[in-house]
Design a protein around this motif. Structure first.
Motif, PDB file in Angstrom:
ATOM      1  N   PHE A  10       0.828  -1.210   0.000  1.00  0.00           N
ATOM      2  CA  PHE A  10       0.000   0.000   0.000  1.00  0.00           C
ATOM      3  C   PHE A  10       0.865   1.264   0.000  1.00  0.00           C
ATOM      4  O   PHE A  10       0.515   2.274  -0.624  1.00  0.00           O
ATOM      5  CB  PHE A  10      -0.917  -0.007   1.221  1.00  0.00           C
ATOM      6  N   MET A  11       2.003   1.228   0.682  1.00  0.00           N
ATOM      7  CA  MET A  11       2.800   2.431   0.892  1.00  0.00           C
ATOM      8  C   MET A  11       3.803   2.720  -0.214  1.00  0.00           C
ATOM      9  O   MET A  11       4.363   3.816  -0.262  1.00  0.00           O
ATOM     10  CB  MET A  11       3.525   2.354   2.241  1.00  0.00           C
ATOM     11  N   SER A  12       4.070   1.773  -1.078  1.00  0.00           N
ATOM     12  CA  SER A  12       5.022   2.011  -2.164  1.00  0.00           C
ATOM     13  C   SER A  12       4.599   1.254  -3.414  1.00  0.00           C
ATOM     14  O   SER A  12       4.231   0.078  -3.352  1.00  0.00           O
ATOM     15  CB  SER A  12       6.429   1.584  -1.754  1.00  0.00           C
ATOM     16  N   LYS A  13       4.671   1.949  -4.545  1.00  0.00           N
ATOM     17  CA  LYS A  13       4.405   1.317  -5.838  1.00  0.00           C
ATOM     18  C   LYS A  13       5.648   0.615  -6.378  1.00  0.00           C
ATOM     19  O   LYS A  13       5.568  -0.079  -7.390  1.00  0.00           O
ATOM     20  CB  LYS A  13       3.916   2.369  -6.835  1.00  0.00           C
ATOM     21  N   VAL A  54       3.471  20.416  -3.614  1.00  0.00           N
ATOM     22  CA  VAL A  54       3.717  19.803  -4.923  1.00  0.00           C
ATOM     23  C   VAL A  54       3.107  18.408  -4.893  1.00  0.00           C
ATOM     24  O   VAL A  54       3.507  17.562  -4.086  1.00  0.00           O
ATOM     25  CB  VAL A  54       5.225  19.719  -5.235  1.00  0.00           C
ATOM     26  N   TYR A  55       2.157  18.158  -5.772  1.00  0.00           N
ATOM     27  CA  TYR A  55       1.491  16.859  -5.821  1.00  0.00           C
ATOM     28  C   TYR A  55       2.235  15.953  -6.804  1.00  0.00           C
ATOM     29  O   TYR A  55       2.439  16.304  -7.962  1.00  0.00           O
ATOM     30  CB  TYR A  55       0.026  17.027  -6.214  1.00  0.00           C
ATOM     31  N   ILE A  56       2.640  14.783  -6.305  1.00  0.00           N
ATOM     32  CA  ILE A  56       3.459  13.860  -7.081  1.00  0.00           C
ATOM     33  C   ILE A  56       2.576  12.733  -7.617  1.00  0.00           C
ATOM     34  O   ILE A  56       2.019  11.940  -6.849  1.00  0.00           O
ATOM     35  CB  ILE A  56       4.596  13.265  -6.224  1.00  0.00           C
ATOM     36  N   GLU A  57       2.448  12.690  -8.933  1.00  0.00           N
ATOM     37  CA  GLU A  57       1.615  11.678  -9.570  1.00  0.00           C
ATOM     38  C   GLU A  57       2.300  10.309  -9.553  1.00  0.00           C
ATOM     39  O   GLU A  57       3.521  10.206  -9.494  1.00  0.00           O
ATOM     40  CB  GLU A  57       1.319  12.088 -11.013  1.00  0.00           C
ATOM     41  N   ASN A  58       1.478   9.273  -9.611  1.00  0.00           N
ATOM     42  CA  ASN A  58       1.946   7.887  -9.708  1.00  0.00           C
ATOM     43  C   ASN A  58       2.913   7.534  -8.573  1.00  0.00           C
ATOM     44  O   ASN A  58       3.955   6.937  -8.779  1.00  0.00           O
ATOM     45  CB  ASN A  58       2.609   7.627 -11.064  1.00  0.00           C
ATOM     46  N   SER A  59       2.549   7.943  -7.387  1.00  0.00           N
ATOM     47  CA  SER A  59       3.374   7.648  -6.222  1.00  0.00           C
ATOM     48  C   SER A  59       2.489   7.334  -5.033  1.00  0.00           C
ATOM     49  O   SER A  59       1.434   7.952  -4.844  1.00  0.00           O
ATOM     50  CB  SER A  59       4.292   8.828  -5.885  1.00  0.00           C
ATOM     51  N   ALA A  60       2.941   6.383  -4.233  1.00  0.00           N
ATOM     52  CA  ALA A  60       2.311   6.137  -2.937  1.00  0.00           C
ATOM     53  C   ALA A  60       3.128   6.871  -1.865  1.00  0.00           C
ATOM     54  O   ALA A  60       3.842   7.829  -2.157  1.00  0.00           O
ATOM     55  CB  ALA A  60       2.216   4.635  -2.672  1.00  0.00           C
ATOM     56  N   MET A 101      10.080   9.076  -2.258  1.00  0.00           N
ATOM     57  CA  MET A 101      11.490   8.996  -2.643  1.00  0.00           C
ATOM     58  C   MET A 101      11.852   7.638  -3.218  1.00  0.00           C
ATOM     59  O   MET A 101      12.926   7.483  -3.816  1.00  0.00           O
ATOM     60  CB  MET A 101      12.414   9.369  -1.473  1.00  0.00           C
ATOM     61  N   PHE A 102      10.987   6.648  -3.070  1.00  0.00           N
ATOM     62  CA  PHE A 102      11.159   5.359  -3.739  1.00  0.00           C
ATOM     63  C   PHE A 102      10.420   5.325  -5.077  1.00  0.00           C
ATOM     64  O   PHE A 102      10.948   4.851  -6.072  1.00  0.00           O
ATOM     65  CB  PHE A 102      10.636   4.221  -2.860  1.00  0.00           C
ATOM     66  N   ASP A 103       9.199   5.834  -5.068  1.00  0.00           N
ATOM     67  CA  ASP A 103       8.332   5.679  -6.232  1.00  0.00           C
ATOM     68  C   ASP A 103       8.630   6.659  -7.359  1.00  0.00           C
ATOM     69  O   ASP A 103       8.483   6.318  -8.537  1.00  0.00           O
ATOM     70  CB  ASP A 103       6.866   5.836  -5.811  1.00  0.00           C
ATOM     71  N   GLN A 104       9.013   7.879  -7.001  1.00  0.00           N
ATOM     72  CA  GLN A 104       9.297   8.913  -8.009  1.00  0.00           C
ATOM     73  C   GLN A 104      10.583   9.650  -7.619  1.00  0.00           C
ATOM     74  O   GLN A 104      10.581  10.845  -7.331  1.00  0.00           O
ATOM     75  CB  GLN A 104       8.118   9.885  -8.127  1.00  0.00           C
TER      76      GLN A 104
END
Length: 277
Positions: free
Chosen positions: A175-178, A251-257, A261-264
């Motif tokens: 849930f917390m990381s893609k 700043v809203y980061i798309e495609n990230s859970a 710093m891991f996902d994007q």
């Protein structure tokens, strides 16, 4: 291979110290303007390894690990307040000026807490998917006084077998990381955490409400928010929780859970370097 090289470098060029109460450990890497790196709940300072690799050439990175997580022994009580007090002491002892703080999750909440008290010269803050009051997002009709430590949920967590807890941790990691490659690391950190710290320390965090305190912050604050499942779903929460913060950039980061710093990583690093420089 790159991670292995970085791990070896951390052992060679870093040093560690414990605050008097033993509630934090700080590894220091690099040279330049100081940056305090505060991890999220259950995560040790090594969660910032990739960040340190990119910024330690120009910044002195201070990586904090909290009591009960990583290799730092647990403490008996007053977990969150003791951790905060020892971070205060660490900043004061080092006489930092123009300090920058990067905090993920609970670490971001701690960064806001530190800045709101205006004890120190904190110039810049990056809040990575964190809120000033986590409990208000999760609990209807939230009131800090209503959050108690002895609950059926907490008792059940304490009684869980390692196998049961591991299953829960795997669900949380997904849930917390893609980034699937990071899931096992997140699980390992959760499994290594002292169980009582996990249960009662998280309750400490749910009781913390800094929303009104934000009005005291004078530091430059950049907030990275995971747009998960979408910006429209989280924008209201961030605008509401950070309403009292006079100057901020969200700043809203798309495609990230949650673990931005891991996902994007590239987007996160671009924002971080822009803030630090």
């Amino acid at each position: 291979m790159k991670s292995l090289i970085l791990s070896i470098a951390l052992v060679i060029i870093s040093f560690s110290l414990f605050a008097d109460t033993g509630s934090i450990q700080v590894d220091v890497v690099g040279k330049g303007k100081p940056v305090l790196l505060l991890p999220g709940f259950t995560c040790p300072g090594e969660v910032w390894s990739e960040t340190v690799e990119k910024i330690s050439q120009n910044h002195e990175c201070h990586l904090v690990t909290y009591a009960g997580f990583g290799d730092v022994p647990a403490i008996d009580s007053l977990w969150l307040q003791t951790v905060k007090t020892d971070i205060d002491k660490y900043i004061a002892d080092n006489e930092f000026s123009n300090l920058s703080i990067v905090g993920h999750s609970m670490g971001g909440t701690l960064a806001l807490w530190l800045a709101s008290e205006k004890q120190f010269d904190i110039e810049k803050i990056m809040v990575v998917d964190a809120l000033p009051c986590m409990g208000a997002m999760m609990i209807p009709d939230y009131s800090s006084d209503k959050i108690i430590y002895d609950t059926p949920y907490n008792r059940n967590l304490l009684k869980m077998t390692d196998g049961e807890f591991s299953g829960m941790a795997r669900n949380f990691a997904a849930f917390m990381s893609k980034s699937v490659s990071k899931h096992q690391q997140i699980v390992d950190w959760m499994m290594k955490a002292d169980r009582r710290t996990y249960v009662y320390g998280y309750t400490d965090l749910l009781k913390l409400d800094l929303r009104e305190n934000l009005k005291n912050i004078e530091s430059q604050v950049v907030i990275l928010a995971a747009a998960n499942p979408s910006k429209s779903m989280v924008e209201g929460v961030y605008n509401n929780q950070f309403a009292a913060l006079k100057t901020k950039e969200i700043v809203y980061i798309e495609n990230s859970a949650h673990f931005i710093m891991f996902d994007q990583f590239e987007t996160y690093m671009k924002e971080l370097k822009q803030l630090l420089n």
